[in-house]
Design a protein around this motif. Structure first.
Motif, PDB file in Angstrom:
ATOM      1  N   THR A   1       0.901  -1.156   0.085  1.00 55.86           N
ATOM      2  CA  THR A   1       0.125   0.072  -0.119  1.00 55.86           C
ATOM      3  C   THR A   1       0.945   1.343  -0.022  1.00 55.86           C
ATOM      4  N   ASN A   2       0.748   2.194   0.945  1.00 53.00           N
ATOM      5  CA  ASN A   2       1.328   3.495   0.936  1.00 53.00           C
ATOM      6  C   ASN A   2       2.777   3.244   1.311  1.00 53.00           C
ATOM      7  N   ASN A   3       3.689   3.776   0.306  1.00 49.40           N
ATOM      8  CA  ASN A   3       4.971   3.957   0.628  1.00 49.40           C
ATOM      9  C   ASN A   3       5.818   2.726   0.470  1.00 49.40           C
ATOM     10  N   GLY A   4       5.253   1.698   0.053  1.00 52.17           N
ATOM     11  CA  GLY A   4       6.256   0.364  -0.274  1.00 52.17           C
ATOM     12  C   GLY A   4       7.134   0.523  -1.742  1.00 52.17           C
ATOM     13  N   ASN A   5       8.233   0.398  -1.290  1.00 50.05           N
ATOM     14  CA  ASN A   5       9.149   0.894  -2.532  1.00 50.05           C
ATOM     15  C   ASN A   5      10.197  -0.448  -2.910  1.00 50.05           C
TER      16      ASN A   5
END
Length: 208
Positions: free
Chosen positions: A190-194
């Motif tokens: 989801t959010n900010n998975g890099n």
């Protein structure tokens, strides 16, 4: 029943050019690249559309707001509806790239593909709802690739992500540099998975 002779049958005037059709407009002289003709069918462009060249808009409201944006193709209801100055975009499908205004180099093919994009450049989305975006939140990320229905569907600011397969990277919003190949691959990142890489159906779905 009495048959009429050829002379008695009234003639129907046929349109000899697109400009003769009530719902089609051809703009510019086509004398050179700087004056390349734009064609709008079923869509009335803005009054300033003469400053835009080499556009094709087909269907209601497709490229209906364009002013100086050139080399765009919008085919489908409200495709590229809000584009004013953005150029070299391709939107095929109902509401594809609907909210884009000034951004360029995007390709969206499929129903609501990149619908909420306003700020992103050089993205490619192919498939129904591919890179559709979160409702009323602008997509601003650049250079993403989504191939498959619902792939990268909720993206907002993430960049340089690649999702191949239905629902691949479905819930990613702001992560960068992820690659997911396969049905449902990395759906739960989801959010900010890099910088994750997953290959295979349902791969990496335990990660968030």
């Amino acid at each position: 029943e009495e048959k009429r002779t050829r002379e008695e049958v009234p003639e129907i005037e046929a349109a000899t050019s697109l400009d003769d059709l009530s719902d089609a407009q051809v703009i510019n002289s086509n004398a050179n690249e700087e004056n390349a003709q734009s064609i709008y069918i079923g869509s009335e462009p803005s009054a300033d559309a003469g400053d835009a060249v080499a556009n094709i808009g087909i269907s209601n409201a497709s490229l209906g707001s364009v002013t100086i944006g050139s080399h765009n193709v919008g085919i489908g209801w409200r495709a590229l509806k809000h584009t004013t100055s953005g150029g070299s975009n391709v939107a095929i499908g109902s509401q594809a790239l609907r909210d884009n205004q000034s951004n360029s180099g995007n390709v969206a093919i499929g129903y609501q593909a990149m619908l909420d994009a306003r700020g992103g450049n050089y993205n490619t989305a192919v498939g129904n709802n591919a890179m559709r975006g979160t409702t009323d939140t602008h997509i601003t990320g650049d250079e993403n690739t989504a191939l498959g229905a619902g792939s990268l569907k909720l993206i907002i600011g993430g960049e340089k992500n690649t999702a191949i397969g239905r629902y691949a990277l479905l819930n990613l919003t702001n992560g960068d540099g992820n690659t997911a190949i396969g049905y449902n691959a990395s759906q739960n990142i989801t959010n900010n998975g890099n910088y994750n890489v997953s290959v295979g159906n349902n791969s990496m779905n335990a990660n968030e």
